[in-house]
Design an enzyme around this catalytic site. Structure first.
Site, PDB file in Angstrom:
ATOM      1  N   GLY A  53       0.884  -1.434  -0.554  1.00 25.58           N
ATOM      2  CA  GLY A  53       0.086   0.026   0.095  1.00 25.58           C
ATOM      3  C   GLY A  53       0.565   1.006  -0.429  1.00 25.58           C
ATOM      4  CB  ALA A  54       1.244   4.500  -2.265  1.00 27.33           C
ATOM      5  CG  ASP A 243      -0.227   2.015  -5.502  1.00 24.37           C
ATOM      6  OD1 ASP A 243      -0.980   1.965  -5.887  1.00 24.37           O
ATOM      7  OD2 ASP A 243       0.673   2.160  -4.824  1.00 24.37           O
ATOM      8  CG  ASN A 253      -5.218   2.163  -6.922  1.00 25.32           C
ATOM      9  OD1 ASN A 253      -4.194   2.240  -6.473  1.00 25.32           O
ATOM     10  ND2 ASN A 253      -6.142   1.440  -6.749  1.00 25.32           N
TER      11      ASN A 253
END
Ligand code: MRU
Length: 355
Positions: A53-54, A243, A253
């Site tokens: 997850g970013a 992202d 994403n």
């Protein structure tokens, strides 16, 4: 008013000078928390999606740099500074697409460059403080996204999401899930459809699990069911994470997001992207210039050690796709909801946000 609870464990923690990561590859069946003892271990934890997850990989990389620099605290300052650059470069190579990783490491290097420390131990302490700041800011950003996005979720709505832009992907309420947690806390009755998210099942293993744990009405669907669920009129709103959002508003994403956006357009469903400022990359003009991570074929040819494709099969496994800005109804940021023209709105917001 329903109680706000987040029953899933924290994605990461910094305790007594050590970094701990929740191993998300084992979720939801096993809760395993691993102490990170070296830069190499942190690099592999990011690359293998133990932390993912970013926003979470940005925070993990900032702390990861502290883990990497801890053994160098007694060296001369010039050696410490040279090593710092080397380790930041190394950690940045763990994953290419989410801009948060490079952003957090750049911020750590900038702090070190401006710090007039007397010795390496002092500089190390300053780096730890900056990583902690990035961590607490991320929590606050999630709360801001919740507050600005909550009005989009009305009673009786169906909300579809893809991948995991949840609490597990951040240090707080998540990004795409943040408005959902707040709406639930305020007693709004709504349903969530969580795409399974092939090939690594972040939607099934993480999003469905964390929303269900919080008492939110969630239905897990496979990725190829999204069109049919929309066609049946069950989805009123899509919220996904990202992202990287480029200067023109293109959204990078998790692979499959583009398909959801095209479907939403077809069915006239608003498509929103929850977007922390740490994910905005004004230096990259459009999504076409973003490096899309290509992952190992084994992630597609089987799952959980069980082979599902024939041996030697050629495989494509891009981890992300690009949704053109024209398909985006709005970006839910911690400062407000941005709408078209997104390029101008992003510029304005980031100018106001800069120190
Ligand atoms: O490969 P992953 O699991 O790191 O991909 C995660 C996503 O694509 C998320 O949607 C994105 O990072 C936003 S997380 C708030």
């Amino acid at each position: 008013m329903k109680p706000a609870h987040k029953t899933v464990p924290a994605t990461l923690a910094w305790r007594e000078g050590e970094l701990y990561l929740l191993d998300q590859t084992r979720l939801p069946l096993e809760i395993v928390i691993e102490r990170q003892d070296s830069a190499e271990q942190v690099w592999h934890s990011i690359q293998q999606l133990k932390v993912r997850g970013a926003p979470a990989i940005g925070v993990a990389a900032a702390y990861g740099l502290c883990v990497a620099m801890k053994p160098h605290r007694n060296q001369a300052l010039t050696e410490f500074r040279a090593q710092l650059k080397h380790q930041a470069h190394y950690l940045e190579s763990s994953r290419p697409t989410a801009v948060n990783l490079a952003w957090a490491l750049r911020r750590m290097l900038a702090v070190a460059a401006h710090e007039n420390a007397a010795d390496s131990a002092m500089l190390y302490a300053r780096l730890v403080a900056e990583a902690q700041k990035i961590h607490t800011e991320d929590t606050a950003i999630c709360t801001g996204i919740a507050q600005h996005g909550v009005a989009l979720i009305k009673s009786g709505m169906g909300v579809l999401t893809h991948c995991n832009a949840g609490a597990l992907a951040t240090s707080g309420l998540g990004t795409a899930t943040a408005p959902m947690y707040l709406a639930h806390q305020r007693g709004t009755a709504f349903r969530v459809y969580a795409d399974e998210t092939r090939p690594l099942l972040q939607g099934a293993r993480l999003t469905a699990w964390e929303l269900d744990s919080a008492g939110i009405d969630v239905t897990l669907i496979t990725d190829n069911m999204a069109a049919s669920v929309m066609a049946r009129g069950l989805v009123d709103l899509v919220i996904v994470g990202t992202d990287r959002v480029t200067a023109n508003g293109d959204v990078v994403n998790k692979i499959g997001t583009l398909g959801v956006a095209v479907l939403a357009k077809h069915f006239g469903i608003p498509f929103y992207v929850a977007c922390p400022s740490s994910t905005i990359d004004l230096a990259t003009p459009t999504g076409a210039q973003v490096e899309i991570e290509e992952r190992a074929p084994e992630e597609v040819t089987g799952f959980g050690g069980i082979r599902t494709a024939s041996i030697g099969m050629r495989v494509g496994n891009p981890a992300f796709d690009v949704t053109p800005h024209e398909l985006v109804t709005g970006l839910i940021t911690e400062h407000g909801v941005l709408r078209a023209p997104l390029s101008a709105a992003l510029q304005k917001m980031m100018q106001a946000d800069s120190p």
